[in-house]
Design an enzyme around this catalytic site. Structure first.
Site, PDB file in Angstrom:
ATOM      1  N   GLU A  58       3.722   6.967   2.007  1.00 44.48           N
ATOM      2  CA  GLU A  58       3.019   5.705   1.815  1.00 44.48           C
ATOM      3  C   GLU A  58       3.541   4.668   2.795  1.00 44.48           C
ATOM      4  O   GLU A  58       4.742   4.599   3.087  1.00 44.48           O
ATOM      5  CB  GLU A  58       3.166   5.186   0.390  1.00 44.48           C
ATOM      6  CG  GLU A  58       4.566   4.723   0.024  1.00 44.48           C
ATOM      7  CD  GLU A  58       4.612   3.868  -1.227  1.00 44.48           C
ATOM      8  OE1 GLU A  58       4.562   2.633  -1.089  1.00 44.48           O
ATOM      9  OE2 GLU A  58       4.727   4.426  -2.329  1.00 44.48           O
TER      10      GLU A  58
ATOM     11  N   LYS B 109       4.450   4.911 -11.830  1.00 45.59           N
ATOM     12  CA  LYS B 109       5.586   4.597 -10.966  1.00 45.59           C
ATOM     13  C   LYS B 109       6.497   3.639 -11.732  1.00 45.59           C
ATOM     14  O   LYS B 109       6.155   2.464 -11.903  1.00 45.59           O
ATOM     15  CB  LYS B 109       5.074   3.957  -9.668  1.00 45.59           C
ATOM     16  CG  LYS B 109       6.138   3.257  -8.831  1.00 45.59           C
ATOM     17  CD  LYS B 109       5.484   2.460  -7.713  1.00 45.59           C
ATOM     18  CE  LYS B 109       6.474   1.518  -7.052  1.00 45.59           C
ATOM     19  NZ  LYS B 109       5.842   0.758  -5.946  1.00 45.59           N
TER      20      LYS B 109
END
Length: 202
Positions: free
Chosen positions: A33, A122
Protein backbone atom coordinates in the site's frame (compact mmCIF):
# COMPACT_ATOMS: atom_id res chain seq x y z
CA UNK A 1 2.17 -19.08 0.28
CA UNK A 2 0.59 -15.65 0.23
CA UNK A 3 1.95 -13.97 3.32
CA UNK A 4 -0.38 -11.66 5.14
CA UNK A 5 2.13 -8.84 5.36
CA UNK A 6 1.08 -5.49 3.92
CA UNK A 7 4.07 -3.26 3.18
CA UNK A 8 3.20 0.36 4.01
CA UNK A 9 5.36 2.59 1.80
CA UNK A 10 4.68 5.96 3.39
CA UNK A 11 6.72 8.68 1.72
CA UNK A 12 7.69 6.70 -1.37
CA UNK A 13 8.17 8.74 -4.56
CA UNK A 14 7.29 7.73 -8.12
CA UNK A 15 10.92 7.38 -9.30
CA UNK A 16 11.61 4.65 -6.73
CA UNK A 17 8.21 2.97 -6.81
CA UNK A 18 9.02 0.12 -9.18
CA UNK A 19 12.40 -0.69 -7.66
CA UNK A 20 11.04 -0.88 -4.13
CA UNK A 21 7.92 -2.82 -5.13
CA UNK A 22 9.97 -5.26 -7.18
CA UNK A 23 12.36 -5.84 -4.29
CA UNK A 24 9.52 -6.57 -1.86
CA UNK A 25 7.82 -8.95 -4.28
CA UNK A 26 11.07 -10.83 -4.89
CA UNK A 27 11.39 -11.27 -1.13
CA UNK A 28 7.88 -12.70 -0.88
CA UNK A 29 5.87 -9.67 0.25
CA UNK A 30 3.09 -9.31 -2.28
CA UNK A 31 0.69 -6.88 -0.59
CA UNK A 32 1.70 -3.25 -0.96
CA UNK A 33 0.00 0.00 0.00
CA UNK A 34 1.07 3.55 -0.76
CA UNK A 35 -0.42 5.95 1.79
CA UNK A 36 -2.14 8.86 0.07
CA UNK A 37 -0.14 11.38 2.08
CA UNK A 38 2.96 10.29 0.14
CA UNK A 39 4.30 12.41 -2.76
CA UNK A 40 2.24 11.80 -5.95
CA UNK A 41 0.78 8.56 -4.58
CA UNK A 42 -1.49 7.77 -7.52
CA UNK A 43 1.50 7.96 -9.87
CA UNK A 44 3.40 5.42 -7.75
CA UNK A 45 0.36 3.18 -7.41
CA UNK A 46 -0.35 3.33 -11.14
CA UNK A 47 3.21 2.29 -12.00
CA UNK A 48 3.12 -0.59 -9.53
CA UNK A 49 -0.31 -1.78 -10.62
CA UNK A 50 0.63 -1.78 -14.33
CA UNK A 51 3.91 -3.58 -13.75
CA UNK A 52 3.14 -5.90 -10.85
CA UNK A 53 -0.64 -6.06 -10.64
CA UNK A 54 -0.67 -9.68 -11.78
CA UNK A 55 1.83 -10.71 -9.11
CA UNK A 56 0.87 -8.53 -6.16
CA UNK A 57 -2.03 -6.79 -4.47
CA UNK A 58 -1.39 -3.07 -4.93
CA UNK A 59 -3.38 -0.34 -3.27
CA UNK A 60 -3.51 2.74 -1.10
CA UNK A 61 -3.44 3.56 2.57
CA UNK A 62 -4.79 6.60 4.40
CA UNK A 63 -7.86 6.49 2.16
CA UNK A 64 -10.31 8.94 3.72
CA UNK A 65 -13.00 9.71 1.13
CA UNK A 66 -15.05 7.99 -1.58
CA UNK A 67 -13.32 10.31 -4.07
CA UNK A 68 -9.98 8.79 -3.07
CA UNK A 69 -11.47 5.35 -3.74
CA UNK A 70 -12.49 6.40 -7.25
CA UNK A 71 -9.04 7.79 -8.03
CA UNK A 72 -7.42 4.62 -6.73
CA UNK A 73 -9.64 2.46 -8.93
CA UNK A 74 -8.74 4.61 -11.93
CA UNK A 75 -5.03 4.16 -11.11
CA UNK A 76 -5.41 0.38 -11.13
CA UNK A 77 -5.33 -0.22 -7.38
CA UNK A 78 -7.19 -3.12 -5.77
CA UNK A 79 -6.68 -2.59 -2.02
CA UNK A 80 -8.12 0.20 0.16
CA UNK A 81 -6.72 0.69 3.66
CA UNK A 82 -7.88 3.45 5.99
CA UNK A 83 -6.87 4.69 9.44
CA UNK A 84 -10.54 5.01 10.42
CA UNK A 85 -13.89 3.25 10.00
CA UNK A 86 -15.81 5.31 7.45
CA UNK A 87 -18.89 3.46 6.12
CA UNK A 88 -18.96 5.65 2.99
CA UNK A 89 -15.40 4.64 2.10
CA UNK A 90 -16.09 0.96 2.77
CA UNK A 91 -19.22 0.98 0.62
CA UNK A 92 -17.51 2.87 -2.21
CA UNK A 93 -14.64 0.39 -2.09
CA UNK A 94 -16.91 -2.63 -2.35
CA UNK A 95 -18.99 -0.99 -5.08
CA UNK A 96 -15.75 -0.54 -7.05
CA UNK A 97 -14.83 -4.20 -6.62
CA UNK A 98 -11.83 -3.60 -4.35
CA UNK A 99 -10.77 -4.97 -0.97
CA UNK A 100 -11.60 -2.90 2.11
CA UNK A 101 -9.50 -2.81 5.29
CA UNK A 102 -10.70 0.00 7.56
CA UNK A 103 -8.93 1.01 10.75
CA UNK A 104 -10.67 0.00 13.97
CA UNK A 105 -9.91 0.01 17.68
CA UNK A 106 -13.21 -0.81 19.44
CA UNK A 107 -15.89 -3.50 19.14
CA UNK A 108 -18.34 -0.85 17.90
CA UNK A 109 -16.00 0.11 15.05
CA UNK A 110 -15.29 -3.54 14.25
CA UNK A 111 -18.92 -4.48 13.85
CA UNK A 112 -19.77 -1.28 11.98
CA UNK A 113 -16.99 -2.05 9.50
CA UNK A 114 -18.16 -5.63 9.00
CA UNK A 115 -21.81 -4.62 8.58
CA UNK A 116 -20.81 -2.24 5.78
CA UNK A 117 -18.84 -4.92 3.94
CA UNK A 118 -15.24 -4.69 5.11
CA UNK A 119 -13.08 -7.61 3.97
CA UNK A 120 -10.90 -7.42 7.07
CA UNK A 121 -10.11 -5.24 10.07
CA UNK A 122 -6.98 -3.17 10.60
CA UNK A 123 -6.38 -2.77 14.32
CA UNK A 124 -4.64 0.60 14.48
CA UNK A 125 -2.65 1.76 16.28
CA UNK A 126 -1.75 -1.68 17.51
CA UNK A 127 0.43 -0.20 20.22
CA UNK A 128 -2.66 1.22 21.94
CA UNK A 129 -4.71 -1.97 22.08
CA UNK A 130 -1.90 -4.53 22.20
CA UNK A 131 -2.24 -8.29 21.73
CA UNK A 132 -4.42 -8.62 24.84
CA UNK A 133 -6.91 -6.11 23.48
CA UNK A 134 -7.06 -7.87 20.13
CA UNK A 135 -7.54 -11.20 21.91
CA UNK A 136 -10.50 -9.83 23.89
CA UNK A 137 -12.24 -8.38 20.81
CA UNK A 138 -11.39 -11.39 18.67
CA UNK A 139 -13.48 -13.52 21.05
CA UNK A 140 -16.69 -11.76 19.95
CA UNK A 141 -15.95 -11.33 16.24
CA UNK A 142 -17.19 -13.77 13.59
CA UNK A 143 -14.67 -16.62 13.43
CA UNK A 144 -13.71 -15.93 9.80
CA UNK A 145 -12.93 -12.23 10.35
CA UNK A 146 -9.49 -11.33 9.04
CA UNK A 147 -7.54 -9.28 11.58
CA UNK A 148 -4.41 -7.27 10.79
CA UNK A 149 -2.29 -5.62 13.49
CA UNK A 150 -0.76 -2.33 12.37
CA UNK A 151 1.56 -0.23 14.49
CA UNK A 152 3.62 -2.00 17.11
CA UNK A 153 3.88 -5.29 15.22
CA UNK A 154 7.21 -6.62 13.99
CA UNK A 155 9.28 -9.80 13.73
CA UNK A 156 10.15 -9.61 17.43
CA UNK A 157 6.49 -10.01 18.45
CA UNK A 158 4.77 -11.74 15.49
CA UNK A 159 4.26 -14.84 17.65
CA UNK A 160 2.60 -12.86 20.44
CA UNK A 161 0.18 -11.21 18.00
CA UNK A 162 -0.61 -14.53 16.33
CA UNK A 163 -1.40 -16.09 19.69
CA UNK A 164 -3.83 -13.22 20.31
CA UNK A 165 -5.65 -13.91 17.04
CA UNK A 166 -3.95 -11.69 14.46
CA UNK A 167 -3.90 -13.12 10.92
CA UNK A 168 -1.28 -10.73 9.60
CA UNK A 169 0.32 -7.33 9.80
CA UNK A 170 0.73 -3.96 8.19
CA UNK A 171 4.39 -3.00 8.39
CA UNK A 172 5.62 0.54 7.79
CA UNK A 173 8.98 1.95 8.87
CA UNK A 174 10.35 -1.46 9.86
CA UNK A 175 10.29 -2.25 6.12
CA UNK A 176 10.47 1.10 4.36
CA UNK A 177 11.16 4.71 5.14
CA UNK A 178 12.47 7.44 2.86
CA UNK A 179 16.21 7.20 2.40
CA UNK A 180 16.50 3.43 2.60
CA UNK A 181 18.08 1.71 -0.39
CA UNK A 182 16.72 -1.34 -2.15
CA UNK A 183 19.50 -3.33 -0.45
CA UNK A 184 18.36 -2.10 2.97
CA UNK A 185 14.78 -3.07 2.18
CA UNK A 186 15.80 -6.47 0.87
CA UNK A 187 17.59 -7.25 4.15
CA UNK A 188 14.62 -6.14 6.23
CA UNK A 189 12.07 -7.94 4.07
CA UNK A 190 14.06 -11.18 3.98
CA UNK A 191 14.25 -11.28 7.77
CA UNK A 192 10.60 -10.39 8.16
CA UNK A 193 9.46 -13.11 5.76
CA UNK A 194 11.63 -15.71 7.49
CA UNK A 195 10.14 -14.91 10.90
CA UNK A 196 6.59 -14.75 9.51
CA UNK A 197 6.99 -18.16 7.89
CA UNK A 198 8.38 -19.62 11.10
CA UNK A 199 5.49 -18.24 13.18
CA UNK A 200 2.68 -18.97 10.71
CA UNK A 201 4.04 -22.25 9.40
CA UNK A 202 5.01 -21.19 5.88
Amino acid sequence: MTRNIVAILRGITPPEALTIAGTLIECGITKIEVPLNSPDPFDSIGQMARTYGADALIGAGTVLTPEDVTRLKDAGGALVVSPDCNPAVIEATKAAGMLSYPGVLTPTECFSALRHGADGLKFFPGTLIGPEGVKAIRAVLPKDTEVLAVGGAGPENFAEWKAAGADGFGIGSALYKPGLTATDIRERATRMVAVFDEVFGG
